[in-house]
Design a protein around this motif. Structure first.
Motif, PDB file in Angstrom:
ATOM      1  N   ARG A  67       0.861  -1.331   0.147  1.00  0.00           N
ATOM      2  CA  ARG A  67       0.102  -0.078  -0.124  1.00  0.00           C
ATOM      3  C   ARG A  67       0.726   1.167   0.088  1.00  0.00           C
ATOM      4  O   ARG A  67       0.522   2.282  -0.734  1.00  0.00           O
ATOM      5  N   LEU A  68       1.961   1.317   0.890  1.00  0.00           N
ATOM      6  CA  LEU A  68       2.902   2.585   0.895  1.00  0.00           C
ATOM      7  C   LEU A  68       3.312   2.581  -0.596  1.00  0.00           C
ATOM      8  O   LEU A  68       3.662   3.670  -0.992  1.00  0.00           O
ATOM      9  N   LEU A  69       4.158   1.542  -1.043  1.00  0.00           N
ATOM     10  CA  LEU A  69       4.407   1.456  -2.440  1.00  0.00           C
ATOM     11  C   LEU A  69       3.672   2.269  -3.502  1.00  0.00           C
ATOM     12  O   LEU A  69       4.052   3.088  -4.247  1.00  0.00           O
ATOM     13  N   VAL A  70       2.420   1.703  -3.488  1.00  0.00           N
ATOM     14  CA  VAL A  70       1.399   1.955  -4.525  1.00  0.00           C
ATOM     15  C   VAL A  70       1.054   3.572  -4.201  1.00  0.00           C
ATOM     16  O   VAL A  70       1.079   4.492  -5.497  1.00  0.00           O
ATOM     17  N   ARG A  71       0.871   4.128  -2.996  1.00  0.00           N
ATOM     18  CA  ARG A  71       0.495   5.570  -2.923  1.00  0.00           C
ATOM     19  C   ARG A  71       1.838   6.172  -3.181  1.00  0.00           C
ATOM     20  O   ARG A  71       1.460   7.409  -3.521  1.00  0.00           O
ATOM     21  N   GLY A  72       2.833   5.666  -2.872  1.00  0.00           N
ATOM     22  CA  GLY A  72       4.045   6.555  -3.338  1.00  0.00           C
ATOM     23  C   GLY A  72       4.383   6.563  -4.876  1.00  0.00           C
ATOM     24  O   GLY A  72       4.540   7.838  -5.312  1.00  0.00           O
ATOM     25  N   ILE A  73       3.954   5.649  -5.499  1.00  0.00           N
ATOM     26  CA  ILE A  73       4.081   5.825  -7.056  1.00  0.00           C
ATOM     27  C   ILE A  73       2.724   6.599  -7.503  1.00  0.00           C
ATOM     28  O   ILE A  73       3.077   7.525  -8.310  1.00  0.00           O
ATOM     29  N   LEU A  74       1.508   6.430  -7.012  1.00  0.00           N
ATOM     30  CA  LEU A  74       0.544   7.495  -7.347  1.00  0.00           C
ATOM     31  C   LEU A  74       0.814   8.872  -6.985  1.00  0.00           C
ATOM     32  O   LEU A  74       0.564   9.862  -7.711  1.00  0.00           O
ATOM     33  N   VAL A  92       3.644  10.331  -6.807  1.00  0.00           N
ATOM     34  CA  VAL A  92       4.636  10.964  -8.077  1.00  0.00           C
ATOM     35  C   VAL A  92       3.737  11.315  -9.269  1.00  0.00           C
ATOM     36  O   VAL A  92       4.370  12.443  -9.742  1.00  0.00           O
ATOM     37  N   PHE A  93       2.760  10.893  -9.473  1.00  0.00           N
ATOM     38  CA  PHE A  93       2.075  11.386 -10.757  1.00  0.00           C
ATOM     39  C   PHE A  93       0.880  12.256 -10.163  1.00  0.00           C
ATOM     40  O   PHE A  93      -0.089  12.509 -11.029  1.00  0.00           O
ATOM     41  N   GLY A  94       0.901  12.726  -8.876  1.00  0.00           N
ATOM     42  CA  GLY A  94       0.068  13.688  -8.575  1.00  0.00           C
ATOM     43  C   GLY A  94      -1.493  13.014  -8.249  1.00  0.00           C
ATOM     44  O   GLY A  94      -2.306  14.015  -7.945  1.00  0.00           O
ATOM     45  N   VAL A  95      -1.637  11.761  -7.670  1.00  0.00           N
ATOM     46  CA  VAL A  95      -2.931  11.307  -7.554  1.00  0.00           C
ATOM     47  C   VAL A  95      -2.760  11.210  -5.917  1.00  0.00           C
ATOM     48  O   VAL A  95      -1.677  10.698  -5.212  1.00  0.00           O
ATOM     49  N   ARG A  96      -3.628  11.815  -5.179  1.00  0.00           N
ATOM     50  CA  ARG A  96      -3.579  11.689  -3.663  1.00  0.00           C
ATOM     51  C   ARG A  96      -5.005  10.731  -3.231  1.00  0.00           C
ATOM     52  O   ARG A  96      -5.911  10.863  -3.900  1.00  0.00           O
ATOM     53  N   THR A  97      -4.723   9.929  -2.527  1.00  0.00           N
ATOM     54  CA  THR A  97      -5.514   8.679  -2.178  1.00  0.00           C
ATOM     55  C   THR A  97      -6.012   9.131  -0.453  1.00  0.00           C
ATOM     56  O   THR A  97      -4.929   9.324   0.238  1.00  0.00           O
ATOM     57  N   ASP A  98      -7.013   8.642  -0.289  1.00  0.00           N
ATOM     58  CA  ASP A  98      -7.519   8.871   1.125  1.00  0.00           C
ATOM     59  C   ASP A  98      -8.355   7.390   1.305  1.00  0.00           C
ATOM     60  O   ASP A  98      -9.549   7.173   0.753  1.00  0.00           O
ATOM     61  N   PRO A  99      -7.635   6.555   2.015  1.00  0.00           N
ATOM     62  CA  PRO A  99      -8.052   5.329   2.504  1.00  0.00           C
ATOM     63  C   PRO A  99      -9.695   5.368   3.283  1.00  0.00           C
ATOM     64  O   PRO A  99     -10.197   4.379   3.189  1.00  0.00           O
ATOM     65  N   ASN A 100      -9.764   6.554   3.826  1.00  0.00           N
ATOM     66  CA  ASN A 100     -10.884   6.572   4.641  1.00  0.00           C
ATOM     67  C   ASN A 100     -12.231   6.996   4.013  1.00  0.00           C
ATOM     68  O   ASN A 100     -13.227   7.105   4.237  1.00  0.00           O
ATOM     69  N   SER A 101     -12.124   7.622   2.729  1.00  0.00           N
ATOM     70  CA  SER A 101     -13.010   8.105   1.898  1.00  0.00           C
ATOM     71  C   SER A 101     -13.728   7.257   1.225  1.00  0.00           C
ATOM     72  O   SER A 101     -13.118   6.156   0.712  1.00  0.00           O
TER      73      SER A 101
END
Length: 445
Positions: free
Chosen positions: A153-160, A162-171
């Protein structure tokens, strides 16, 4: 013969059994993923409330969908890759280099049929029951795979990131309310939910998004009692009124000093007539203010669901609406709010004011200017916007940026509006009809 026996030794059977077991595990992971993601949380909650431990576990593990999907996919990919590797080794041992292609074909068919389509079809057919059965096992696997899944999960969020995608796991992509509203609308479109049922259910859901101002009776339409009038006149007015409660004012209509309830008035009249000194002339001694109840004022911006809760808590049915300056805007009753859910409520004392929506011989719809846009949309399944105005007349005035004259015609939002009647500055009747879509052939001509 010896060579054939050596190929079908214990290692062959152990490897075959391992491949079969891995296919079963792959089917379990595939079916679990489908069951847990497709099951209705509402149905699981109902089962959990009835004592189902599996449903309660399914509810808990589906709260974090990212961790659930990560664990299931990790387990599924592990067993699929391992099964494919063992099959390739087994076929290579039996057939040499040509066994690689055959192993790929065989595993593709086995995984597709028995580890994907079959378990997923069963899971989508019985999602809640399947989710309840697999949830305890998946819960243990989530705990075991937690470190690896967290790292992924940390790796995937880090890659996203880099491409300007922000994720919120609680949303959540859709709120519970939107999911319910969407299910109701879908059921209506498929014929499973009647229009009246759809309107009632959506009306109840929409109370939180609407305010008192939208449905209140405007002050120009409020019947009031002048407290300075003779008691006889007040009694006559209250008896002739279709309303049980009437606001009482003194001097100016803005100066509300109380609310007269018909039953309170009747009790006081009965006391004066039947008391020890009761006589008909005692009516002149009636003090209306002594029986008037304290007025209840509410802001015009109060949400309807909150106002309904206040009515129920205060055991009240009637409130006067004021704006931010304290000026009287109108009144609202509990019945008004209930009508937003169940539709128009009428009793034997309601005056017949005629239908606010009628069809003319020319095909237009004659619409009362005071009819709310929401009611018109519900009645006709139209989608006129109600963000800038509450009534149909208000929408026409807003779009025209003026008070139109009788006979003027406007076209906006795909509808034709004609002012049929106007009294002073009020548009009392409008002719409305959807505009016919221009055909491409006509457009070219």
């Amino acid at each position: 013969m010896d060579e054939s026996s050596s190929l079908l030794d214990a290692a062959f059977w152990v490897t075959s059994a391992a491949i079969l077991a891995l296919l079963v595990l792959s089917a379990f992971f595939s079916g679990s993923e489908t069951a847990l993601t497709a099951s209705s949380r509402g149905k699981l909650r109902a089962q959990a409330d009835r004592g189902s431990g599996g449903a309660a576990t399914a509810l808990r593990i589906t709260e974090d969908s990212e961790r659930l999907i990560g664990s299931v996919l990790l387990g599924n990919n592990l067993v699929n890759i391992l099964a494919t590797s063992l099959t390739t080794a087994l076929f290579t041992r039996l057939l040499g280099e040509g066994g690689v292609a055959l192993a790929t074909l065989v595993m593709t068919l086995l995984v597709l049929i028995f580890a994907e389509v079959l378990p997923k079809t069963y899971a989508i057919t019985n999602p809640e029951s399947a989710a309840s059965r697999v949830a305890p096992v998946i819960r243990v696997l989530i705990f075991i795979f937690a470190p690896v899944v967290s790292a992924v999960r940390l790796l995937v969020r880090g890659i996203l990131w880099v491409f300007g995608v922000r994720t919120d796991p609680n949303s959540q992509i859709l709120s519970v309310r939107e999911e319910i509203a969407g299910a109701i609308a879908l059921g209506h479109s498929e014929g499973a939910v009647q229009k009246e049922d759809r309107d009632r259910l959506l009306g109840a859901l929409d109370l939180g998004d609407r305010t008192v101002e939208e449905i209140m009776r405007h002050r120009s339409q409020i019947e009031m009692v002048d407290i300075d009038n003779p008691p006889e006149a007040i009694i006559t007015q209250c008896l002739a009124s279709p309303h049980t409660r009437l606001p009482a004012y003194k001097g100016e209509r803005e100066n509300i000093v109380g609310v007269i309830h018909a039953k309170d008035l009747l009790r006081e009249v009965d006391r004066l007539l039947r008391g020890a000194n009761g006589r008909l002339r005692a009516i002149g001694d009636l003090k209306v203010m002594n029986i008037a109840r304290k007025p209840y004022f509410v802001p015009e911006t109060t949400p309807l669901d909150e106002q309904m809760r206040q009515f129920l808590r205060r055991k009240a049915h009637f409130a006067l609406v004021v704006d931010e300056y304290g000026a009287l805007r109108g009144l609202i009753t509990l019945e008004d709010i209930l009508e937003e859910i169940v539709g128009e409520i009428a009793d034997e004392f309601d005056q017949d004011e005629g239908a606010p929506l009628k069809r003319s011989e020319a095909g237009d719809y004659l619409v009362d200017g005071a009819m709310t846009i929401r009611d018109l949309n519900r009645a006709m399944d139209w989608h006129l916007p109600d963000e800038e105005a509450n009534t149909v007349a208000g929408l026409v005035i807003h779009e025209a940026q003026m008070i139109p004259s009788e006979g003027q015609v406007f076209s906006f939002h795909g509808f034709r509006f004609e002012v049929a009647a106007r009294q002073e500055n009020r548009l009392t009747m409008l002719k409305v009809r959807p505009e016919a879509k221009t055909r491409p052939e006509a457009a070219r001509d």
